[in-house]
Write an enzyme that holds these catalytic residues in place. Structure first.
Site, PDB file in Angstrom:
ATOM      1  N   SER A  14       0.811  -1.226   0.000  1.00 50.89           N
ATOM      2  CA  SER A  14       0.000   0.000   0.000  1.00 50.89           C
ATOM      3  C   SER A  14       0.844   1.276   0.000  1.00 50.89           C
ATOM      4  CB  SER A  14      -0.918   0.000   1.218  1.00 50.89           C
ATOM      5  OG  SER A  14      -0.133  -0.028   2.415  1.00 50.89           O
ATOM      6  N   GLU A 114      20.872  16.310  -4.873  1.00 44.11           N
ATOM      7  CA  GLU A 114      21.395  15.249  -4.009  1.00 44.11           C
ATOM      8  C   GLU A 114      22.599  14.602  -4.678  1.00 44.11           C
ATOM      9  OE1 GLU A 114      17.319  14.092  -1.586  1.00 44.11           O
ATOM     10  OE2 GLU A 114      18.017  12.718  -3.117  1.00 44.11           O
ATOM     11  N   ASP A 215       8.807  -9.872   1.271  1.00 46.26           N
ATOM     12  CA  ASP A 215       7.706 -10.829   1.059  1.00 46.26           C
ATOM     13  C   ASP A 215       7.400 -11.050  -0.428  1.00 46.26           C
ATOM     14  OD1 ASP A 215       7.488 -10.762   3.844  1.00 46.26           O
ATOM     15  OD2 ASP A 215       5.971  -9.192   3.789  1.00 46.26           O
ATOM     16  N   HIS A 236      22.341   3.288   3.164  1.00 44.05           N
ATOM     17  CA  HIS A 236      22.309   4.741   3.274  1.00 44.05           C
ATOM     18  C   HIS A 236      23.435   5.149   4.215  1.00 44.05           C
ATOM     19  CE1 HIS A 236      21.038   8.853   3.821  1.00 44.05           C
ATOM     20  NE2 HIS A 236      20.135   8.685   2.871  1.00 44.05           N
ATOM     21  N   ARG A 282      26.049   7.282  -2.990  1.00 48.25           N
ATOM     22  CA  ARG A 282      25.889   6.675  -1.665  1.00 48.25           C
ATOM     23  C   ARG A 282      26.843   5.522  -1.385  1.00 48.25           C
ATOM     24  NH1 ARG A 282      19.266   6.614  -1.258  1.00 48.25           N
ATOM     25  NH2 ARG A 282      19.067   8.850  -0.991  1.00 48.25           N
ATOM     26  N   HIS A 343      19.308   0.200   3.278  1.00 53.27           N
ATOM     27  CA  HIS A 343      18.317   1.209   2.922  1.00 53.27           C
ATOM     28  C   HIS A 343      17.451   0.846   1.733  1.00 53.27           C
ATOM     29  CE1 HIS A 343      16.566   5.147   2.571  1.00 53.27           C
ATOM     30  NE2 HIS A 343      17.092   5.349   1.377  1.00 53.27           N
ATOM     31  N   ARG A 378      21.524   2.666  -6.827  1.00 52.21           N
ATOM     32  CA  ARG A 378      20.413   3.575  -7.121  1.00 52.21           C
ATOM     33  C   ARG A 378      20.830   5.028  -6.947  1.00 52.21           C
ATOM     34  NH1 ARG A 378      16.264   6.186  -3.882  1.00 52.21           N
ATOM     35  NH2 ARG A 378      17.246   5.342  -2.026  1.00 52.21           N
ATOM     36  N   SER A 383      13.846   6.370  -6.765  1.00 53.00           N
ATOM     37  CA  SER A 383      12.996   5.257  -6.342  1.00 53.00           C
ATOM     38  C   SER A 383      11.510   5.618  -6.356  1.00 53.00           C
ATOM     39  CB  SER A 383      13.404   4.771  -4.952  1.00 53.00           C
ATOM     40  OG  SER A 383      13.556   5.865  -4.078  1.00 53.00           O
TER      41      SER A 383
END
Length: 531
Positions: A14, A114, A215, A236, A282, A343, A378, A383
Site C-alpha cells: 500500500s 542530491e 515478502d 544509506h 551513496r 536502505h 540507485r 525510487s
C-alpha cells in the site's frame, strides 16, 4: 472461519506504487489493496528526500539519464533508464493533480540537489516527501468506492494454476492472513500485483520500517519467477545513531545543502575518498564511513550542518530538526551522530516495462521489482519516481489484458489444522536475530568469499529449521516474515557469490576491481516455466 474474496485486481502493498496503481485503474474495476499493518507503515511514508525528475529548463532528460547510468556503475539498462526519466515530468504532474503539497519558493516549486545529480531536480515536500505523497494517495483511494483497503492483512503465498495442478500457468490470487482474526483467507483476482517494498530488514541496521522483509520477492520466487541483481543492497550512509532512534534516516539533502561529514575529532575525511566529497554517490560515502569507523574502532561518525543559519536549517529540515531535538541533539548548534544502514534493494523480481513478471497475471512494481533502472547503485530520489512511472505503465497493461473473473478455477481453502507451539515465538525471535546479524557481519558493505561461505552455511541450516516450523505450526506474521527473510537472504548470498568483481554497491576484498563487462546476476528457480 476462512473467507473467499473476488477482485479484478489484487494489489499486495500500500505504498506509492501500490496506491498509485490502484488510482490509475478504471473506476469499473473492483480492487483490493492489502497493507501488512497500517496504511502508513511502509517505506514510502518514511521517505524524506523527494522525487527526481527533469522540471527545470536548464536541466535535460539526457543529463538525468547520464547521472543514473553513472551512479549505476554501467549496469543500468539504458532502455529502462530512458523510459523512467522520459515519464518523469508527467508522473510529477499526476502527483500534483492528486494534491501532493510540494514545497514552493514564490511561484515556483523548490528543487534540491542530491549526491550523484548534476542538476537541481529533486521536487520535495520539505523533508517529509514520502509522508505527503502517502497521505495524499490514501485520501484519494478512500474516496474511490471501487478500491477496498485492507489493513493488517499479510500475504502468505501466491496461488497459481500450476500449484493447483492445472495447465496453462497463471497467477490467480493469494492466500492472505487476517492478522486480527488469525484466519487465512483466499483472495481471487484476475491480476495480482506485488508492491511489497524491499528486503532491508534482512540486515541488523536498517533505515526501513519493520515490514521490509522481502515478502513479494520471496513469494514470486516460490511461484516460479526469476530474480535479478539482489547482491546490490544500498546502504544509506547516514542513519541517526542513538539507542532510542530506531531506523531514523538523515536525508541525503542535508549533504546536498552543505552538510559536512566529520570524524570524532571534527576533521572532514570525504575528500580523501572522492573528489565530489560529501556529494559522491551513496555507495562511496557508505564505504568511506564504514572504513573510517573500522579504522578508528568508533561506533559512529558525524554529519554537521550547524555552520548554516538556524532559520535555514529549521525551514529546510523541520522533521530532522524536531526528531534530533527529541533525542537532545540541536542540529543548529552541533553535529548529528550517524552510521550507515541497509536502505534500498536495487534488485528484485524480473519485470518488463509494464511490470509483468515471468508468471502470467502477476506484476511487480516499485522496490520489489528489478526493472534495470538502478543497476549496481540507485541514484538518489529515483525510487519514488520508479514507483509512479511503473504504477502507470502496469495499470495501462492490466486495463488492456485483465483476466475475466468468471474463468478462475475453484481454490481450496487454507488448511488451518496446524497448532501453535509454546516455544515457537522464542525460536522465531532467536532465528530472526541470528539471520540479521550474520547478514550484517558477512554480507554487509564490504564482503569476502569466506564471509559469504559462512553466511550461506548458516542460511541453509536456518531454512531447514524454518521449513519444519512452517509445515507444522499455525502461521503468524512473525513466522511468515522470517520465512520470507530467509529466502531473500539466501538469494542475496547466492547473487553475491556469483559476482566475482567489485561494482557499485557490491564490494569484495577478494575481487576489488570491476570486470571488463557489466552483467546482471539472474537467478532462476527450479519451477521457472517458459509457458
Amino acid at each position: 472461519m476462512s473467507n473467499e474474496f473476488q477482485y479484478d485486481v489484487l494489489i499486495i502493498g500500500s505504498g506509492a506504487s501500490g496506491l498509485g496503481l490502484a488510482l490509475r485503474l478504471p473506476d469499473s474495476y473492483k480492487i483490493a489493496v492489502l497493507s501488512k499493518a497500517s496504511l502508513t507503515s511502509g517505506s514510502t511514508y518514511q521517505a524524506q528526500g523527494g522525487v527526481a525528475a527533469v522540471l527545470d529548463d536548464t536541466d535535460s532528460t539526457e543529463a538525468h539519464i547520464q547521472d543514473t547510468m553513472t551512479a549505476g556503475a554501467n549496469l543500468s539498462r539504458h532502455d529502462a533508464v530512458s523510459f523512467t526519466v522520459e515519464h518523469g515530468k508527467e508522473s510529477i504532474e499526476w502527483l500534483i493533480e492528486q494534491g501532493v503539497p510540494f514545497t514552493r519558493e514564490g511561484n515556483e516549486y523548490h528543487l534540491t540537489k542530491e549526491g550523484g545529480h548534476s542538476h537541481r531536480r529533486i521536487i520535495h515536500s520539505a523533508d517529509a516527501t514520502g509522508q505527503a505523497i502517502q497521505q495524499t494517495l490514501i485520501e484519494r483511494a478512500r474516496s474511490r468506492s471501487n478500491i477496498h483497503l485492507f489493513e493488517d492483512h499479510i500475504a502468505v503465498d501466491l496461488i497459481t494454476r500450476h500449484k493447483l495442478n492445472l495447465p496453462e500457468n497463471r497467477c490467480i490470487g493469494a492466500y492472505v492472513l487476517d492478522h486480527n482474526s488469525g484466519h487465512v483467507n483466499v483472495f481471487k483476482a484476475g491480476s495480482t500485483v506485488l508492491a511489497t517494498g524491499g528486503v532491508s530488514k534482512a540486515y541488523l541496521y536498517t533505515s526501513n520500517p519493520d515490514g521490509a522483509s522481502g515478502d513479494g520477492i520471496a513469494m514470486a520466487w516460490r511461484a516460479g519467477c526469476r530474480v535479478g541483481n539482489l547482491e546490490f543492497n544500498q546502504f544509506h550512509p547516514t542513519c541517526l545513531y542513538h539507542p532510542q532512534a530506531k531506523s531514523f534516516l538523515i536525508s541525503e539533502a542535508v549533504r546536498g545543502e552543505g552538510g559536512k561529514l566529520r570524524l570524532p575529532n571534527g576533521k572532514r575525511f570525504m575528500d580523501k575518498f572522492d573528489e565530489r566529497g560529501e556529494l559522491a554517490p551513496r555507495d562511496i560515502v557508505a564505504r568511506a564511513i564504514d572504513h573510517e569507523m573500522k579504522r578508528l574502532g568508533c561506533d559512529c561518525l558525524f554529519l554537521d550542518i550547524s555552520h548554516k543559519p538556524a532559520a535555514f536549517i529549521t525551514q529546510h529540515f523541520p522533521t530532522i530538526y524536531d526528531r534530533c531535538l527529541k533525542y537532545g541533539i540541536d542540529i543548529t548548534k552541533e553535529p548529528i551522530p550517524v552510521v550507515p544502514a541497509a536502505h534500498y534493494t536495487c534488485g528484485g523480481v524480473m519485470v518488463n516495462q509494464y511490470g509483468m513478471s515471468d508468471v502470467e497475471g502477476l506484476y511487480a512494481i516499485g522496490e520489489t521489482s528489478f526493472t534495470g533502472l538502478h543497476g549496481a547503485n540507485r541514484l538518489a530520489s529515483n525510487s519514488l519516481l520508479e514507483c509512479i512511472v511503473y504504477a502507470s505503465s502496469a495499470a495501462s497493461h492490466i486495463t488492456q489484458h485483465n483476466h475475466p473473473l468468471g474463468e478462475l478455477p475453484e481454490i481450496p481453502a487454507w488448511d488451518e489444522s496446524q497448532v501453535t507451539d509454546s516455544d515457537e515465538d522464542v525460536i522465531i525471535a532467536h532465528n530472526w536475530d541470528e539471520l540479521r546479524r550474520f547478514m550484517w557481519d558477512y554480507v554487509g558493505i564490504v564482503r569476502t568469499n569466506k564471509r559469504l561461505q559462512r553466511a550461506k552455511h548458516r542460511v541453509d541450516l536456518l531454512q531447514q529449521e524454518i521449513g519444519e516450523y512452517y509445515s507444522n505450526y499455525k502461521v503468524s506474521r512473525d513466522l511468515l516474515e522470517l520465512r520470507n527473510l530467509a529466502v531473500v537472504a539466501d538469494l542475496i548470498i547466492r547473487s553475491a557469490m556469483r559476482r566475482q568483481e567489485s561494482r557499485g554497491l557490491h564490494y569484495t576484498l577478494d575481487y576489488p576491481e570491476s570486470g571488463l563487462e557489466a552483467r546482471d546476476t539472474i537467478l532462476t528457480p527450479v519451477n521457472y516455466d517458459w509457458h
